[in-house]
Scaffold this motif. Structure first.
Motif, PDB file in Angstrom:
ATOM      1  N   VAL A  91       1.630   9.776  -0.801  1.00  0.00           N
ATOM      2  CA  VAL A  91       0.974  10.752   0.070  1.00  0.00           C
ATOM      3  C   VAL A  91      -0.527  10.463   0.155  1.00  0.00           C
ATOM      4  N   ARG A  92      -1.120  10.173  -1.012  1.00  0.00           N
ATOM      5  CA  ARG A  92      -2.565   9.938  -1.053  1.00  0.00           C
ATOM      6  C   ARG A  92      -2.951   8.722  -0.213  1.00  0.00           C
ATOM      7  N   ALA A  97      -6.190   6.859   4.170  1.00  0.00           N
ATOM      8  CA  ALA A  97      -6.345   6.015   5.361  1.00  0.00           C
ATOM      9  C   ALA A  97      -6.784   6.880   6.549  1.00  0.00           C
ATOM     10  N   LEU A  98      -6.187   8.065   6.682  1.00  0.00           N
ATOM     11  CA  LEU A  98      -6.553   8.989   7.750  1.00  0.00           C
ATOM     12  C   LEU A  98      -8.005   9.438   7.599  1.00  0.00           C
ATOM     13  N   CYS A  99      -8.399   9.765   6.381  1.00  0.00           N
ATOM     14  CA  CYS A  99      -9.790  10.183   6.123  1.00  0.00           C
ATOM     15  C   CYS A  99     -10.771   9.084   6.515  1.00  0.00           C
ATOM     16  N   ALA A 100     -10.454   7.852   6.148  1.00  0.00           N
ATOM     17  CA  ALA A 100     -11.336   6.725   6.465  1.00  0.00           C
ATOM     18  C   ALA A 100     -11.480   6.561   7.977  1.00  0.00           C
ATOM     19  N   LYS A 198     -12.371   1.412  12.401  1.00  0.00           N
ATOM     20  CA  LYS A 198     -11.298   2.284  11.910  1.00  0.00           C
ATOM     21  C   LYS A 198     -10.151   1.502  11.262  1.00  0.00           C
ATOM     22  N   ALA A 199      -9.762   0.384  11.886  1.00  0.00           N
ATOM     23  CA  ALA A 199      -8.643  -0.402  11.349  1.00  0.00           C
ATOM     24  C   ALA A 199      -8.997  -0.963   9.977  1.00  0.00           C
ATOM     25  N   ALA A 200     -10.207  -1.503   9.839  1.00  0.00           N
ATOM     26  CA  ALA A 200     -10.638  -2.093   8.556  1.00  0.00           C
ATOM     27  C   ALA A 200     -10.793  -1.008   7.491  1.00  0.00           C
ATOM     28  N   ARG A 206      -6.076   1.906   2.081  1.00  0.00           N
ATOM     29  CA  ARG A 206      -4.683   1.703   1.636  1.00  0.00           C
ATOM     30  C   ARG A 206      -4.617   0.695   0.493  1.00  0.00           C
ATOM     31  N   GLU A 207      -5.358  -0.404   0.626  1.00  0.00           N
ATOM     32  CA  GLU A 207      -5.345  -1.443  -0.414  1.00  0.00           C
ATOM     33  C   GLU A 207      -5.918  -0.913  -1.725  1.00  0.00           C
ATOM     34  N   HIS A 208      -6.908  -0.040  -1.609  1.00  0.00           N
ATOM     35  CA  HIS A 208      -7.525   0.585  -2.780  1.00  0.00           C
ATOM     36  C   HIS A 208      -6.473   1.353  -3.587  1.00  0.00           C
ATOM     37  N   ILE A 209      -5.618   2.100  -2.888  1.00  0.00           N
ATOM     38  CA  ILE A 209      -4.542   2.854  -3.545  1.00  0.00           C
ATOM     39  C   ILE A 209      -3.466   1.909  -4.073  1.00  0.00           C
ATOM     40  N   ASP A 210      -3.100   0.895  -3.290  1.00  0.00           N
ATOM     41  CA  ASP A 210      -2.062  -0.062  -3.710  1.00  0.00           C
ATOM     42  C   ASP A 210      -2.426  -0.741  -5.025  1.00  0.00           C
ATOM     43  N   LYS A 211      -3.699  -1.116  -5.157  1.00  0.00           N
ATOM     44  CA  LYS A 211      -4.142  -1.807  -6.378  1.00  0.00           C
ATOM     45  C   LYS A 211      -4.120  -0.864  -7.578  1.00  0.00           C
TER      46      LYS A 211
END
Length: 226
Positions: A91-92, A97-100, A198-200, A206-211
């Motif tokens: 969820v986070r 990603a939406l917040c960014a 926005k895309a970057a 997302r990558e921040h959470i994945d790691k």
């Protein structure tokens, strides 16, 4: 159970709230370990209070998912499991990603300065090695991005999730090998937002959470083997 933590008495807060915040912090920071039993009598003696505010605090902690009730055993600190971690981060990941993306459109000049300072403050915090300080600097940085969206409902959702997220964040931050990566990831999110890309920005979030997920799962598995 030794005297590891004390109630920070605040004359403006009801005693039950003081006890709740004290126990909650002890769980989030790992002073009270996953699987540890919460004995009302011991906790009451340790914090110098009656059993009533302890009982009320445990009930609230159970609602937050930080404590579970085991039949014939009583209250225990909830385990950090891969499933609970994935549920929260799934969820986070979407919300961050939406917040960014929204921050790219809506961030003010003042918030840009605040975000740059938050990146700098986080880097300074990692140099101290103080896990609590690093976690707080991390939360402060993400809070600026969330606030920049200007979306009250989104802020509310993230706020509720952050309570659960804090525990996992602590596990991640304890891994000192990840500190430099965290600094770089925060810079990448910041720079993408400043460019209004926005895309970057969404991808960096997302990558921040994945790691984080990979690192914490690795730690969970290591602790399970011990």
């Amino acid at each position: 159970m030794g005297s590891r933590f004390q109630a920070n008495i605040n004359e403006f807060l009801p005693l039950r709230d003081v006890v709740f915040h004290t126990l909650r912090k002890a769980i989030l920071t790992g002073e009270l370990k996953p699987g540890e039993r919460l004995m009302e009598v011991h906790l009451a003696d340790q914090l110098g209070v009656s059993r009533t505010p302890i009982r009320e605090a445990i009930r609230k902690l159970e609602l937050e998912g930080l404590v579970i009730m085991i039949p014939r055993r009583g209250a225990e600190v909830a385990q950090i499991t891969e499933k609970s971690l994935k549920d929260v981060l799934e969820v986070r990941r979407a919300l961050d990603a939406l917040c960014a993306e929204l921050a790219c459109d809506r961030i003010t000049e003042e918030e840009k300065l605040q975000l740059k300072k938050a990146c700098d403050d986080f880097e300074k915090a990692t140099a101290t090695g103080n896990v609590t300080e690093i976690a707080e600097a991390d939360v402060a940085l993400h809070d600026i991005i969330v606030a920049a969206t200007g979306n009250q409902r989104l802020m509310q959702l993230i706020g509720n999730l952050s309570e659960q997220m804090y525990r996992y964040r602590f596990e991640y931050i304890k891994d000192e090998s990840q500190h430099n990566h965290l600094v770089d990831e925060h810079r990448m999110i910041y720079e993408s937002i400043i460019r209004r890309d926005k895309a970057a920005a969404a991808q960096a979030a997302r990558e921040h959470i994945d790691k984080q997920e990979k690192s914490i799962i690795r730690q969970i598995r290591m602790e399970t083997k011990e």
